[in-house]
Write an enzyme that holds these catalytic residues in place. Structure first.
Site, short mmCIF file in Angstrom:
data_model
loop_
_atom_site.label_atom_id
_atom_site.label_comp_id
_atom_site.label_asym_id
_atom_site.label_seq_id
_atom_site.Cartn_x
_atom_site.Cartn_y
_atom_site.Cartn_z
N ALA A 162 20.82 1.54 -31.76
CA ALA A 162 21.76 2.37 -32.50
C ALA A 162 23.02 2.55 -31.67
O ALA A 162 23.04 2.25 -30.48
CB ALA A 162 21.15 3.74 -32.80
N LYS A 163 24.06 3.02 -32.29
CA LYS A 163 25.26 3.42 -31.56
C LYS A 163 26.03 4.40 -32.42
O LYS A 163 25.94 4.35 -33.66
CB LYS A 163 26.16 2.21 -31.27
CG LYS A 163 27.08 2.42 -30.10
CD LYS A 163 26.31 2.15 -28.82
CE LYS A 163 27.19 2.10 -27.61
NZ LYS A 163 26.45 1.51 -26.48
N GLY A 164 26.79 5.27 -31.77
CA GLY A 164 27.62 6.20 -32.51
C GLY A 164 29.00 6.23 -31.91
O GLY A 164 29.21 5.80 -30.77
#
Ligand code: GLU
Length: 434
Positions: free
Chosen positions: A123-125
């Site tokens: 994931a990444k934000g």
């Protein structure tokens, strides 16, 4: 295996960018996946599944500025895949953040976690801001509201954020506190890279850099060289570059050139890195360091050295400048610093690239250790963490190198083949529902 860039599919085509901004991380990530899927002979449907994020959430984040005005920011969290476990990856505050960049970074996290055998997806934000333009109070309000908006998809069993560019352990403490207040109890496993006082792990702050240096040692040894007496240039002097330069220097390497966002410095005889760290802490940049001469970013990227460590942002080595790289080994501290076109140019010239998903995996490895410790409320010593990190990095490197030799792949081709195969196998074993 070639990593020839292929036009991305319309569904995920990157938004147009100014020509001057060469970086197209999603195009790179999709091209890498396409080449790997062809090499592994993945069925088209499985390739498509892996090219498409599993879940994305874009939220508006209203922020009350210190002057009372309300500014509405936009936050993204992309969970690329969670076939192998909870989604895992950093949260980035940087002006260049956009959804496509976050998608690429999330995909790379999936491969990275699979490569070093962590039971995680990727994931990444991100939020497109320059964090330096916001006060501590503003950053706290932004982080808390963002956490609150993303709450439905976060959790120690769902998605576990960590620091990335522009965020730090304080950011993680705010996320943990906001999540815990909503849950009604303390949930230390919701983030990694926390301060030690609230359940962080010893060794986490320097883990990415330690891992980079384990890879430097491994690649040098494989080519009959030793880190002691080697020369290195480090591009970027943030969380990754600073400690990488420090640890390389302590290991006896001659660090001859270093840059950050504001300037660069070089010294043929080698920089006194501890003194440079002290200078940068005071001056806010490596530039003006009295123990060397001022230089440019290009002097660092194209330095005549054994090892180049790009440790800043994506796309710094590209088709337009790859032939100027003089280093024999490129060890990627950053995510995506080499474009696929540049990768081929470097490989053609015999430059060995230790790819990001291997070279900078030390951070998420110790994030995993932190999560395991926090979930069990049982803490390990620093020596245990360092030993286990070294073991994982060394064995991942050995596996990637052996697979590369056996299948005549670059280290990146090999790392991608191993990791994509692992994710594909997890998906196939679970089967398609319904
Ligand atoms: N942001 C780091 C990376 O890109 C660490 C991610 C994590 O620890 O979850 O690998």
């Amino acid at each position: 295996m070639t990593l020839t860039p292929a036009p991305p599919s319309p569904a995920t085509a990157p938004a147009s960018r100014p020509a001057a901004q060469r970086s197209d991380p999603l195009g790179q990530a999709l091209a890498q996946l396409e080449a790997t899927a062809a090499h592994l002979q993945l069925p088209q449907g499985l390739h498509q599944l892996l090219a498409t994020p599993r879940r994305e959430m874009t939220v508006s984040v209203p922020l009350r500025r210190d002057d009372g005005e309300v500014e509405v920011l936009v936050g993204h969290r992309v969970q690329h895949n969670f076939s192998r476990g909870p989604a895992k990856g950093g949260l980035r505050y940087h002006p260049a953040v956009d959804l496509d960049e976050v998608r690429a970074l999330a995909m790379w996290m999936t491969w990275k976690c699979a490569l070093v055998q962590l039971p995680y997806g990727g994931a990444k934000g991100g939020v497109a801001i320059d964090p330096k333009a916001y006060s501590v109070g503003e950053r706290e309000r932004l982080t808390r509201r963002l956490t609150s908006e993303l709450m439905p998809i976060l959790g120690p069993d769902r998605d576990v954020p960590a620091p990335d560019i522009g965020t730090d352990e304080q950011t993680m403490a705010w996320i943990m506190d906001t999540f815990s207040v909503a849950a009604g109890h303390t949930v230390p496993g919701i983030v990694t890279g926390k301060p030690l006082s609230v359940g962080g792990s010893l060794g986490r702050a320097t883990a990415t850099s330690q891992g980079v240096v384990h890879c430097v040692r491994a690649v040098l040894e494989e080519h009959g060289r030793d880190v002691e007496g080697s020369t290195a240039a480090v591009q970027g002097f943030g969380k990754v570059g600073l400690h990488a330069a420090r640890i390389l220097h302590a290991a006896g390497a001659r660090v001859v050139a270093v840059s950050d966002q504001l300037g660069a410095v070089r010294a043929e005889a080698g920089l006194d890195v501890p003194a440079l760290v002290a200078h940068a802490a005071q001056a806010g940049t490596v530039a003006g360091f009295p123990g060397g001469e001022d230089a440019t970013g290009d002097d660092v990227l194209f330095a005549e050295v054994d090892v180049l460590v790009p440790a800043a942002v994506e796309g710094v080595v590209h088709e337009g400048n790859a032939e100027r790289v003089r280093a024999r080994f490129v060890v990627e501290g950053a995510n995506g610093p080499t474009t696929t076109g540049a990768d081929e140019m470097l490989a053609d010239r015999g430059v060995v690239v230790v790819p990001d998903i291997l070279a900078n995996a030390g951070g998420v490895v110790v994030s995993y250790f932190e999560w395991v410790q926090a979930n069990q409320a049982y803490w390990w010593t620093e020596a245990e963490i360092e030993d286990r990190l070294e073991q994982r990095m060394r064995s991942a490197y050995a596996e990637v190198a052996a697979h590369a030799a056996e299948h005549r792949l670059t280290l990146r081709g090999s790392a991608l083949a191993i990791s994509v195969a692992r994710v594909a196998e997890a998906h196939t074993t679970r089967g398609l529902y319904p």
